[in-house]
Design a protein around this motif. Structure first.
Motif, mmCIF file in Angstrom:
data_model
loop_
_atom_site.group_PDB
_atom_site.id
_atom_site.type_symbol
_atom_site.label_atom_id
_atom_site.label_comp_id
_atom_site.label_asym_id
_atom_site.label_seq_id
_atom_site.Cartn_x
_atom_site.Cartn_y
_atom_site.Cartn_z
ATOM 1 N N VAL A 135 -11.731 2.545 2.676
ATOM 2 C CA VAL A 135 -10.904 3.695 2.328
ATOM 3 C C VAL A 135 -9.467 3.264 2.045
ATOM 4 N N PRO A 136 -8.794 3.957 1.121
ATOM 5 C CA PRO A 136 -7.439 3.563 0.733
ATOM 6 C C PRO A 136 -6.415 3.799 1.835
ATOM 7 N N ALA A 137 -5.506 2.838 1.941
ATOM 8 C CA ALA A 137 -4.372 2.947 2.861
ATOM 9 C C ALA A 137 -3.166 2.286 2.194
ATOM 10 N N HIS A 138 -2.943 2.654 0.943
ATOM 11 C CA HIS A 138 -1.922 1.998 0.134
ATOM 12 C C HIS A 138 -0.522 2.185 0.715
ATOM 13 N N TYR A 139 0.260 1.110 0.628
ATOM 14 C CA TYR A 139 1.638 1.066 1.120
ATOM 15 C C TYR A 139 1.721 1.215 2.636
ATOM 16 N N MET A 140 0.628 0.865 3.308
ATOM 17 C CA MET A 140 0.618 0.914 4.780
ATOM 18 C C MET A 140 0.143 -0.440 5.335
ATOM 19 N N HIS A 141 0.854 -1.513 5.136
ATOM 20 C CA HIS A 141 2.172 -1.560 4.557
ATOM 21 C C HIS A 141 2.195 -2.197 3.170
ATOM 22 N N SER A 142 1.064 -2.538 2.632
ATOM 23 C CA SER A 142 1.006 -3.296 1.384
ATOM 24 C C SER A 142 0.459 -2.436 0.245
ATOM 25 N N VAL A 143 0.940 -2.686 -0.973
ATOM 26 C CA VAL A 143 0.290 -2.107 -2.138
ATOM 27 C C VAL A 143 -1.091 -2.763 -2.226
ATOM 28 N N GLY A 144 -2.118 -1.966 -2.485
ATOM 29 C CA GLY A 144 -3.459 -2.529 -2.422
ATOM 30 C C GLY A 144 -3.840 -2.811 -0.990
ATOM 31 N N ASN A 145 -3.892 -1.773 -0.165
ATOM 32 C CA ASN A 145 -4.180 -1.878 1.259
ATOM 33 C C ASN A 145 -5.373 -0.978 1.576
ATOM 34 N N PHE A 146 -6.306 -1.483 2.390
ATOM 35 C CA PHE A 146 -7.524 -0.722 2.672
ATOM 36 C C PHE A 146 -7.908 -0.816 4.151
ATOM 37 N N GLN A 147 -8.739 0.129 4.562
ATOM 38 C CA GLN A 147 -9.300 0.179 5.912
ATOM 39 C C GLN A 147 -10.811 0.291 5.812
ATOM 40 N N VAL A 148 -11.507 0.030 6.913
ATOM 41 C CA VAL A 148 -12.962 0.165 6.936
ATOM 42 C C VAL A 148 -13.342 1.268 7.913
ATOM 43 N N TYR A 149 -14.145 2.218 7.436
ATOM 44 C CA TYR A 149 -14.688 3.272 8.290
ATOM 45 C C TYR A 149 -16.184 3.049 8.454
ATOM 46 N N ASP A 150 -16.607 2.982 9.705
ATOM 47 C CA ASP A 150 -18.017 2.796 10.042
ATOM 48 C C ASP A 150 -18.578 4.144 10.497
ATOM 49 N N PRO A 151 -19.437 4.787 9.705
ATOM 50 C CA PRO A 151 -19.928 6.119 10.058
ATOM 51 C C PRO A 151 -20.916 6.123 11.227
ATOM 52 N N VAL A 152 -21.443 4.966 11.593
ATOM 53 C CA VAL A 152 -22.368 4.899 12.729
ATOM 54 C C VAL A 152 -21.589 4.982 14.043
ATOM 55 N N SER A 153 -20.623 4.113 14.210
ATOM 56 C CA SER A 153 -19.811 4.113 15.430
ATOM 57 C C SER A 153 -18.668 5.126 15.369
ATOM 58 N N LYS A 154 -18.376 5.628 14.170
ATOM 59 C CA LYS A 154 -17.247 6.535 13.921
ATOM 60 C C LYS A 154 -15.907 5.872 14.245
ATOM 61 N N ILE A 155 -15.877 4.545 14.029
ATOM 62 C CA ILE A 155 -14.650 3.771 14.218
ATOM 63 C C ILE A 155 -13.954 3.585 12.880
ATOM 64 N N LEU A 156 -12.642 3.814 12.865
ATOM 65 C CA LEU A 156 -11.815 3.450 11.732
ATOM 66 C C LEU A 156 -11.076 2.166 12.097
ATOM 67 N N PHE A 157 -11.394 1.090 11.391
ATOM 68 C CA PHE A 157 -10.676 -0.169 11.549
ATOM 69 C C PHE A 157 -9.449 -0.074 10.645
#
Length: 263
Positions: A135-157
């Protein structure tokens, strides 16, 4: 050290903490395993490589590593890329913006055919039959920044979002409840870090609007403790939504010439 965050028998999420040796900033690394296949998240640099490889052996053989995910381009995120490409058949997932920067961490030709660029809107990745969401997380803190969401554990890395560091702090600590979240913010450099590194209130608001539509039970950042439980997650979102940061806080005093004498 390692910390098992989730395990239903076929799907596991593992955190690795305090593996950095020397003067480098402490950073957490993560592994998602589904049906014996794995995705390694933000593996770090040379200060973590050998220790991470040893810790992973208790859960997983590197030969079954399908992907290495890099939330952005920083050295504490993915400077060890060459090592993982050398000992596995994994492909590296990184923002389109950084695909041509990644080879600077690697031997010549090592990245050929081994890098998948993540488009700005994010993407889905199939890990042995289970979809994971980038999932997008742009400018947090980098342009072109992403996170991983695991729908099984419901963890957002969450990468650098949620980073919280203080000298002697236990990175395996889990913060639960709105009061505990407020106390932890006060006890760490959390507010100061986010005000300095995040990309402004508009970015904070847009990301929070997206996150409120996700079923998140646990926010697990790359630095410091994690934030568990719906009450804690909502407290995090309420705090972050209105945060003034980055360009919001700049004034003409931050852009002056001549530069003051320092040395």
């Amino acid at each position: 050290m390692s910390q098992l965050l989730y395990d239903n028998g076929t799907h596991k999420c593992i955190a690795f903490t305090d593996l950095v040796e020397g003067e480098g900033i402490q950073a957490n690394q993560f592994l998602i395993v589904n049906n014996g296949e794995g995705m390694l998240l933000d593996p770090g640099g040379n200060l973590t490589y050998k220790n991470l490889l040893a810790e992973m052996a208790s859960y997983f053989l590197p030969a079954h590593l399908d992907y290495v995910f890099a939330s952005h381009e920083d050295p504490d995120i993915v400077a060890s890329a060459n090592g993982w490409l050398l000992i596995t058949d994994a492909k590296i997932l990184i923002a389109n913006e950084w695909t041509r920067f990644l080879p600077h961490f690697c031997s010549k030709g090592m990245t050929a055919g081994r890098v998948i660029g993540i488009p700005p809107q994010g993407m889905r990745v199939n890990l042995a039959g289970q979809e994971l969401f980038i999932v997008p997380a742009h400018y947090m803190h980098s342009v072109g920044n992403f996170q991983v969401y695991d729908p099984v554990s419901k963890i957002l890395f969450s990468g650098d979002l949620g980073a919280n560091l203080v000298s002697g702090h236990d990175a395996s600590k889990v913060i639960e409840g709105a009061e505990a979240f407020a106390a932890h913010r006060a006890a760490t450099s959390m507010d100061g870090f986010h005000r300095r590194y995040m990309g402004g209130q508009k970015v904070c608001r847009l990301w929070t609007n997206m996150a409120r539509g996700m079923d998140i039970e646990w926010i697990v950042p790359q630095h410091g403790a994690s934030f568990k439980g719906r009450e804690t997650v909502l407290a995090f979102l309420d705090w972050f939504e209105g945060l003034e940061s980055g360009p919001d806080l700049l004034t003409q005093k931050d852009f002056q010439f001549p530069i003051p004498e320092y040395l």
